[in-house]
Design a protein around this motif. Structure first.
Motif, PDB file in Angstrom:
ATOM      1  N   GLN A  60       0.804  -1.063  -0.031  1.00 18.99           N
ATOM      2  CA  GLN A  60       0.038   0.043   0.035  1.00 18.99           C
ATOM      3  C   GLN A  60       0.970   1.277  -0.044  1.00 18.99           C
ATOM      4  N   PRO A  61       0.229   2.369  -0.445  1.00 20.82           N
ATOM      5  CA  PRO A  61       1.213   3.631  -0.685  1.00 20.82           C
ATOM      6  C   PRO A  61       1.553   4.107   0.746  1.00 20.82           C
ATOM      7  N   GLY A  62       2.899   4.370   1.041  1.00 15.71           N
ATOM      8  CA  GLY A  62       3.313   4.826   2.329  1.00 15.71           C
ATOM      9  C   GLY A  62       4.139   3.591   3.139  1.00 15.71           C
ATOM     10  N   GLU A  63       3.797   2.348   2.777  1.00 17.90           N
ATOM     11  CA  GLU A  63       4.381   1.033   3.258  1.00 17.90           C
ATOM     12  C   GLU A  63       5.721   1.085   2.844  1.00 17.90           C
ATOM     13  N   THR A  64       6.621   0.637   3.616  1.00 24.57           N
ATOM     14  CA  THR A  64       8.072   0.168   3.327  1.00 24.57           C
ATOM     15  C   THR A  64       8.215  -0.463   2.173  1.00 24.57           C
ATOM     16  N   ILE A  65       9.035  -0.214   1.213  1.00 26.18           N
ATOM     17  CA  ILE A  65       9.113  -1.147  -0.090  1.00 26.18           C
ATOM     18  C   ILE A  65      10.178  -2.247   0.237  1.00 26.18           C
ATOM     19  N   ASP A  66       9.833  -3.257   0.992  1.00 25.14           N
ATOM     20  CA  ASP A  66      10.900  -4.182   1.445  1.00 25.14           C
ATOM     21  C   ASP A  66      10.808  -5.632   0.469  1.00 25.14           C
ATOM     22  N   LYS A  67       9.811  -5.457  -0.427  1.00 24.95           N
ATOM     23  CA  LYS A  67       9.746  -6.606  -1.361  1.00 24.95           C
ATOM     24  C   LYS A  67       8.957  -5.969  -2.668  1.00 24.95           C
ATOM     25  N   ILE A  68       8.785  -7.101  -3.805  1.00 18.59           N
ATOM     26  CA  ILE A  68       8.387  -6.515  -5.090  1.00 18.59           C
ATOM     27  C   ILE A  68       7.211  -5.744  -4.901  1.00 18.59           C
ATOM     28  N   VAL A  69       6.785  -4.547  -5.507  1.00 20.32           N
ATOM     29  CA  VAL A  69       5.579  -3.877  -5.525  1.00 20.32           C
ATOM     30  C   VAL A  69       5.000  -4.400  -6.890  1.00 20.32           C
ATOM     31  N   LYS A  70       3.852  -4.982  -6.791  1.00 20.37           N
ATOM     32  CA  LYS A  70       3.113  -5.688  -8.052  1.00 20.37           C
ATOM     33  C   LYS A  70       1.747  -4.817  -7.890  1.00 20.37           C
ATOM     34  N   ILE A  71       1.515  -3.960  -8.949  1.00 16.69           N
ATOM     35  CA  ILE A  71       0.142  -3.237  -9.146  1.00 16.69           C
ATOM     36  C   ILE A  71      -0.486  -3.793 -10.229  1.00 16.69           C
ATOM     37  N   ASP A  72      -1.666  -4.399 -10.121  1.00 20.23           N
ATOM     38  CA  ASP A  72      -2.314  -4.842 -11.271  1.00 20.23           C
ATOM     39  C   ASP A  72      -3.460  -3.533 -11.664  1.00 20.23           C
ATOM     40  N   ASN A  73      -3.328  -3.711 -13.012  1.00 19.84           N
ATOM     41  CA  ASN A  73      -4.234  -2.783 -13.756  1.00 19.84           C
ATOM     42  C   ASN A  73      -4.172  -1.200 -13.206  1.00 19.84           C
ATOM     43  N   SER A  74      -2.750  -0.800 -13.296  1.00 21.66           N
ATOM     44  CA  SER A  74      -2.169   0.615 -12.753  1.00 21.66           C
ATOM     45  C   SER A  74      -2.799   1.614 -13.651  1.00 21.66           C
ATOM     46  N   HIS A  75      -3.113   1.092 -14.951  1.00 20.66           N
ATOM     47  CA  HIS A  75      -3.722   2.088 -16.173  1.00 20.66           C
ATOM     48  C   HIS A  75      -4.861   2.576 -15.569  1.00 20.66           C
ATOM     49  N   TRP A  76      -5.656   2.026 -14.912  1.00 19.02           N
ATOM     50  CA  TRP A  76      -6.752   2.472 -14.577  1.00 19.02           C
ATOM     51  C   TRP A  76      -6.629   3.948 -13.654  1.00 19.02           C
ATOM     52  N   SER A  77      -5.442   4.271 -13.222  1.00 17.64           N
ATOM     53  CA  SER A  77      -5.246   5.207 -12.227  1.00 17.64           C
ATOM     54  C   SER A  77      -4.318   6.240 -12.888  1.00 17.64           C
ATOM     55  N   ASP A  78      -4.008   6.211 -14.155  1.00 19.75           N
ATOM     56  CA  ASP A  78      -3.027   7.146 -14.623  1.00 19.75           C
ATOM     57  C   ASP A  78      -3.330   7.093 -16.281  1.00 19.75           C
ATOM     58  N   SER A  79      -3.310   8.304 -16.813  1.00 19.73           N
ATOM     59  CA  SER A  79      -3.721   8.062 -18.381  1.00 19.73           C
ATOM     60  C   SER A  79      -2.481   8.152 -19.097  1.00 19.73           C
ATOM     61  N   THR A  80      -1.230   8.600 -18.731  1.00 16.16           N
ATOM     62  CA  THR A  80       0.027   8.104 -19.333  1.00 16.16           C
ATOM     63  C   THR A  80       0.257   6.702 -19.421  1.00 16.16           C
ATOM     64  N   LEU A  81      -0.211   5.916 -18.310  1.00 17.26           N
ATOM     65  CA  LEU A  81       0.285   4.565 -18.244  1.00 17.26           C
ATOM     66  C   LEU A  81      -0.891   3.936 -18.937  1.00 17.26           C
ATOM     67  N   ALA A  82      -2.174   4.501 -18.930  1.00 12.80           N
ATOM     68  CA  ALA A  82      -3.209   4.062 -20.017  1.00 12.80           C
ATOM     69  C   ALA A  82      -2.757   4.000 -21.547  1.00 12.80           C
ATOM     70  N   LYS A  83      -2.062   5.072 -21.887  1.00 11.69           N
ATOM     71  CA  LYS A  83      -1.725   5.258 -23.157  1.00 11.69           C
ATOM     72  C   LYS A  83      -0.493   4.252 -23.546  1.00 11.69           C
ATOM     73  N   PHE A  84       0.087   4.113 -22.692  1.00  8.20           N
ATOM     74  CA  PHE A  84       1.478   3.204 -22.697  1.00  8.20           C
ATOM     75  C   PHE A  84       0.914   1.671 -22.853  1.00  8.20           C
ATOM     76  N   VAL A  85      -0.059   1.234 -21.983  1.00 12.46           N
ATOM     77  CA  VAL A  85      -0.397  -0.327 -22.148  1.00 12.46           C
ATOM     78  C   VAL A  85      -1.412  -0.514 -23.389  1.00 12.46           C
ATOM     79  N   LEU A  86      -1.760   0.443 -24.008  1.00 15.32           N
ATOM     80  CA  LEU A  86      -2.505   0.269 -25.272  1.00 15.32           C
ATOM     81  C   LEU A  86      -1.692   0.460 -26.433  1.00 15.32           C
ATOM     82  N   ASN A  87      -0.375   0.451 -26.366  1.00  9.93           N
ATOM     83  CA  ASN A  87       0.518   0.430 -27.265  1.00  9.93           C
ATOM     84  C   ASN A  87       0.363  -0.276 -28.728  1.00  9.93           C
ATOM     85  N   PRO A  88       0.067   0.246 -29.592  1.00 12.98           N
ATOM     86  CA  PRO A  88      -0.209  -0.606 -30.862  1.00 12.98           C
ATOM     87  C   PRO A  88       0.910  -1.465 -31.361  1.00 12.98           C
TER      88      PRO A  88
END
Ligand SMILES: O=C(O)CCC(=O)C(=O)O
Length: 285
Positions: A60-88
């Motif tokens: 979760q945001p703010g937690e210590t990053i002491d293992k892999i951060v895996k975020i599923d469907n990150s593109h729901w949260s950010d339009s730059t990432l949304a454009k990135f994952v729709l790369n033709p």
């Protein structure tokens, strides 16, 4: 738009079909990467431009990053990432490798592997992606993994087991396992095939592809900077829901709300590339 003929050859396609993975070209410039890394970092920090959280996250945001951060469907949260994952271009490369005419997103996965901590918890255990996706048939799905920084064995690049996509589905996949040697022994016992891995060494901006039955994982990050990547899990158009498999709890089953045999279509499974589509500004040459 990048010219697809210069990015992939027939022998690359044959290599993928024979070995279950392919190390592809650099697709993104350094300035594009800088922008993508910035948005990647914002989502890790919980700064959601769209106001909508991603589907799920391992830390979760703010937690210590002491293992892999895996975020599923990150593109729901950010339009730059949304454009990135729709790369033709990635969609077209995937269509060529899988030998299909259209590619849709299955879901994205943002990954941030921190430098090794005392707990060693930055590894990704050996697994076959389709273990988690048995609710989707046929097993011809694939993944495009984009390096946002240079990746090599020092910072825990992905490693593939060549030809393992031909071994069928094995019982031992475990993305979060940290003891890779024990897991390997168990997989070797079930498959009857001792294995060696090939490291996916890539410069920042390059993409690798792997088949959904290819065994892969990665070791801890021994460098002093995070290993950053964006992963596009992809499905050939026509990939359909199969009810009642061990993957029934997969989020995409609920996002489809479909009947047994229905294809995974609709807004949650956008098209990256479709052969012969006309009038689409995203068309790839
Ligand atoms: O990034 C890693 O180390 C593993 C990624 C993975 O499992 C995948 O892309 O399917």
């Amino acid at each position: 738009m990048l010219n697809i003929q210069e990015l992939i050859t027939d022998s690359d396609v044959l290599f993928y079909q024979e070995h279950g993975y392919w190390l592809g070209p650099k697709l993104f410039s350094d300035s594009e990467l800088e922008n993508i890394r910035d948005h990647h970092q914002r989502v890790v920090a919980g700064d959601y431009e769209t106001g909508r959280p991603p589907h799920s996250r391992s830390i979760q945001p703010g937690e210590t990053i002491d293992k892999i951060v895996k975020i599923d469907n990150s593109h729901w949260s950010d339009s730059t990432l949304a454009k990135f994952v729709l790369n033709p271009t990635i969609g077209k490369l995937a269509a060529q490798l899988a030998g299909v005419s259209g590619i849709r997103l299955w879901h994205d996965q943002l990954l941030h592997k921190p430098p090794q901590t005392n707990t060693n918890a930055g590894a990704v255990g050996w697994h076959q992606d389709w273990h988690y996706w048995q609710c989707a048939e046929p097993a011809n799905m694939l993944t495009a993994w984009v390096a946002l920084v240079d990746v090599d064995t020092r910072n825990g690049c992905m490693e593939f087991v060549p030809d393992s996509h031909k071994w069928g589905l094995l019982p031992d996949s475990d993305f979060f396992a940290q003891d890779l040697d024990t897991l390997q022994k168990s997989i070797e016992k079930h498959s009857g095939k001792p294995f060696e891995t090939v490291p996916a060494i890539l410069p920042a901006g390059a993409v690798s592809f792997h088949h959904c039955l290819t065994i892969h994982g990665s070791r801890p990050n021994l460098s002093d900077a995070p290993r950053l990547s964006m992963v596009l899990h992809l499905q050939p158009e026509g990939t359909s829901y199969k009810r009642g498999t061990p993957a029934e709890p997969h989020a995409n089953v609920r996002l489809l709300s479909g009947e047994d045999g229905d294809p995974f279509t609709g807004p949650y499974f956008p098209v990256l590339y479709r052969n012969n589509s006309t009038g689409n500004p995203w068309d790839v040459e």
